[in-house]
Write an enzyme that holds these catalytic residues in place. Structure first.
Site, PDB file in Angstrom:
ATOM      1  N   LYS A 193       0.832  -1.197   0.000  1.00 41.16           N
ATOM      2  CA  LYS A 193       0.000   0.000   0.000  1.00 41.16           C
ATOM      3  C   LYS A 193       0.874   1.257   0.000  1.00 41.16           C
ATOM      4  O   LYS A 193       2.009   1.228   0.477  1.00 41.16           O
ATOM      5  CB  LYS A 193      -0.891   0.024   1.245  1.00 41.16           C
ATOM      6  CG  LYS A 193      -1.955  -1.055   1.292  1.00 41.16           C
ATOM      7  CD  LYS A 193      -2.764  -0.940   2.570  1.00 41.16           C
ATOM      8  CE  LYS A 193      -3.805  -2.035   2.697  1.00 41.16           C
ATOM      9  NZ  LYS A 193      -4.882  -1.916   1.707  1.00 41.16           N
TER      10      LYS A 193
ATOM     11  N   ARG B 143     -10.570 -11.851   1.462  1.00 44.92           N
ATOM     12  CA  ARG B 143     -11.358 -12.940   0.880  1.00 44.92           C
ATOM     13  C   ARG B 143     -10.603 -14.262   0.935  1.00 44.92           C
ATOM     14  O   ARG B 143     -11.201 -15.336   0.967  1.00 44.92           O
ATOM     15  CB  ARG B 143     -11.718 -12.589  -0.557  1.00 44.92           C
ATOM     16  CG  ARG B 143     -10.528 -12.527  -1.502  1.00 44.92           C
ATOM     17  CD  ARG B 143     -10.778 -11.706  -2.742  1.00 44.92           C
ATOM     18  NE  ARG B 143     -10.863 -10.280  -2.433  1.00 44.92           N
ATOM     19  CZ  ARG B 143     -11.128  -9.346  -3.333  1.00 44.92           C
ATOM     20  NH1 ARG B 143     -11.341  -9.684  -4.592  1.00 44.92           N
ATOM     21  NH2 ARG B 143     -11.189  -8.079  -2.998  1.00 44.92           N
TER      22      ARG B 143
END
Length: 419
Positions: free
Chosen positions: A257, A332
């Site tokens: 990030k 996920r």
């Protein structure tokens, strides 16, 4: 953990305690407010949601009037929060239940609003100028005491659970690793009558929990899967699973990030696990009649020489292979293992609670949470709960053709659609 707050129900305002009254947009306020409608309007008070007016009597009694534009429980909760903020310098305060509401839900709303408005995370501060709320008195007529007490107790339980979730989410990952989170779950679960099982790395490998292990591969901190099981005292009326994302810190892994203020908040990426732990530890106090199992998938997502790389193929619980297109789509991946476990355990329904992607926030803003589901009855239940708590959701489509976007050339499925 936040310091406990005492909540009591009384027929009168305790001597010397500042008190708040809720005043609607029409009609005369209660006499205890100290001003009539004309006097309040002269002071600029019209009964709107943001309105508040403080009156200090000759005897030193402080009274706060706050507006209630529409008589709903959500607005009453906000009005109680407005009172608590107006009296932020007070460690003890009282709120008078307004007329026109059933006492039990009104008392619950008042307790939730007042306690949560005064929440602060000061654990890591050496000094603070904030005054902690230590005692809240809900004032109700004698004829409504029993109902008000039941509602206040329920509101206290909900508020305490929310504050616990906030405490956990606000704690930096350097102070709250997956191992520490598991230790907390064991402690709190024991206090709340919830069975707690903690699975370490060897156990996870034996169980084939490949998604959680793949995201943990770049971290020095070991992962933990925490299984919480609540069983009601009588025969269970249903069996629910809650699958929760517990990424203690999300750097993005190899898909690193950027360094900015938003991503400095990635300690919050375990908020799903925090909310689930808090909820699970409140079920017995709330008299829940269903059996509930929580699967908390806890790890951080860090870059290193051992981290899972882009294009790597992993195998999750049950044997499904997954190509890692983006390691910042890690939630996920760890939830996939838990979803398989929940299905294997034969639950009537599964609720998946996670901090979703920035795409959901860009689509819906900060007032709405995204809701996706494949069971209309369960979707309706979640939507109803969201409306009742004023924590609104918006359903997004589970569009079958989108599934093809996750096709992989080398595995059963990709962890995200290529951009």
């Amino acid at each position: 953990r936040s310091a406990p707050i005492e909540v009591v129900v009384a027929t009168e305002v305790p001597a010397g305690v500042a008190v708040g009254h809720v005043v609607g947009a029409d009609g005369e306020p209660a006499g205890e407010v100290g001003l009539n409608r004309s006097q309040l309007e002269a002071a600029g008070f019209a009964g709107k949601a943001a309105d508040r007016h403080v009156v200090s009597g000759d005897d030193g009694q402080v009274t706060v009037a706050v507006g209630l534009e529409q008589p709903t429980l959500a607005n009453l909760r906000d009005a109680a929060a407005n009172i608590a903020r107006a009296l932020a310098h007070r460690a003890e305060l009282a709120v008078v239940l307004p007329t026109g509401f059933d006492a039990a839900p009104a008392a619950q709303a008042v307790v939730e609003g007042a306690l949560l408005a005064r929440y602060r995370y000061d654990t890591l501060r050496r000094e603070t100028d904030k005054v902690a709320l230590g005692r809240l008195t809900v004032v109700a007529p004698a004829t409504e005491q029993a109902h008000a007490e039941a509602g206040a107790e329920r509101g206290h339980t909900f508020a305490a659970a929310t504050m616990l979730a906030r405490d956990l989410a606000n704690t930096p990952h350097s102070h709250l690793t997956a191992v520490a989170f598991a230790d907390i779950a064991v402690e709190l679960g024991g206090e709340a009558g919830v069975d707690v099982e903690v699975f370490d790395e060897p156990a996870l490998r034996e169980m084939g929990i490949g998604g959680l292990l793949a995201i943990n591969a770049g971290s020095e901190q070991p992962p933990r899967m925490i299984k919480l099981t609540y069983r009601p005292d009588g025969e269970a009326t249903g069996k629910l699973a809650i699958v929760a994302k517990g990424v203690m810190y999300d750097s993005g892994g190899i898909s690193l990030k950027p360094s900015d203020r938003v991503h400095a908040q990635m300690k919050n990426d375990m908020s799903g696990a925090a909310a689930t732990l808090a909820a699970m530890t409140s079920l017995r106090a709330l008299g829940c009649t269903s059996e509930v199992t929580g699967y908390l998938m806890c790890t951080d997502n860090m870059p290193s020489g051992t981290a899972t790389g882009l294009g790597d193929v992993i195998t999750i619980r049950g044997g499904t292979t997954m190509e890692m297109i983006d390691t910042d789509a890690e939630g996920r991946v760890i939830m996939a293992d838990a979803l398989v476990l929940a299905r294997e355990d034969g639950h009537d329904g599964v609720v998946d609670i996670a901090t979703l992607t920035g795409s959901a926030m860009r689509a819906l803003g900060t007032d709405l949470a995204a809701l996706v589901g494949n069971d209309r009855a369960m979707i309706d239940l979640v939507s109803s709960a969201a409306a009742a708590t004023d924590e609104l959701v918006w359903e997004l489509p589970l569009h079958r053709p989108y599934r093809s976007k996750l096709d992989s050339n080398v595995a059963d499925i990709a962890n995200c659609a290529p951009i």
